[in-house]
Scaffold this motif. Sequence first.
Motif: not given
Length: 436
Positions: A303-323
């Motif tokens: 991944s390439t991100v900028n020098d000013q900072g990149t914040l990714l906020i993800a959501t899930t209803n089913y954390p048990e389905a996430i690897d």
Amino acid sequence: MNRYYDDTILNMGVSLKMDTIGGWIERDWLPAHPIAEPITMWVSDSCVHEMAIGKFKPDFELPQDYRYAGLALVDCPVIVRVSEHIYDGELTYRSGAFVYTFTRTIDGVTETQTVLVAAARYTDDGRMVALAHMPRAFVPVWTEFSKECDRLVRELNPSPRVMIIGGRTASFETTIDWEEVILPEKLKSDLLHDVESFFTKGINVYKRLNLKPFRKLLLAGVPGTGKTMLCSALAAWALERQYLVIYISSADHMGASFGKIQQALHAASCSNHPTLILLEELDAFLHEQEKALVLNVMDGSESTVNDQGTLLIATTNYPEAIDERVLKRPGRLDRVFIIPETKREEDAERILAKYLGEMWQDDHRQLVARLVGYPGAFIREVAVYALTQVAFQDMDALPFDLLENSFLSLRDQIEARDDFLHQRASVGFSGNNHSR
């Protein structure tokens, strides 16, 4: 000069300039460059923005397997070549005539398609009109190319709107204020502190450690606990600070595809502003075909991100389905926040009173204890359904028995739904409901 007269003069200016450019295309260009089923269209001037075109990725996927391959200036006697620049000297919009080249490879053979773009100013303050001349069959390719140019221009100049990647619209406004979010106070303050700290001090920490300034948070909880409202409120918070905010949607025909995450990160890397990326239903993107690609991006290795900072906020209803390779490996998700159902009577009362508004009465508190344990979306629906009944019956106030009936009705619906799903599962219809 009145508004009507101003608009009339502007419309005359653009029409005259279009006629001049269109006449040159028909008279001089087309005879020397014949194409099948030619069409000339009025197009967005984003395609003549030098900074945007300079950031256009050569591997960006266009319809019919085409890729953008570059452009060249051509002589046009009816347009003066003039470039604009911003305060630091970087070039932006430019007038003139250009040939854009697109290529694709089919069975080892490379095919080339060109598009003529002519852009000119038609007012003293620099307003532009742009025309594009191409084969009619190439219009879908150009449309997607133009959309990406528009997006690149927007990210260079963040507006108080959230940019959408993969949605049915290009952007949206968020009206949720952070103060409207009702959560346990410690959870709410911890989340905002994490976000604020990253953008104010954390970016320099990442750089000192020779790490990419890329942080990833996950909001997990059952449906209706307010994860989407949280994302909207954080988007509003970021927009107030003139950050770039990007929302990854799965609403279009591409669905939950890795390419959208990659596109969002590319947009962030091209921006000169701190960037907040919102990715709802992360579990939907972790399907077998592209899981490895998503894992590498979450790692930051691809991944390439900028020098000013990149914040990714993800959501899930089913954390048990996430690897587990995402949830438990440090660096792929820096922190997980569990967004719970309502746990305290004080919070349930605040939510109920907020949605009832002027209809709130002290005797409505009798219902509050029974609302504990339900997600915020359920409490909201109790209020909305009760208010609907008040309006339907043309009442001036909301009596407690009507509010209670609203609660009982919705509770019974949920219990009936759960019983139905349990019965289906018991006879083998449901399978693994959360598998992707």
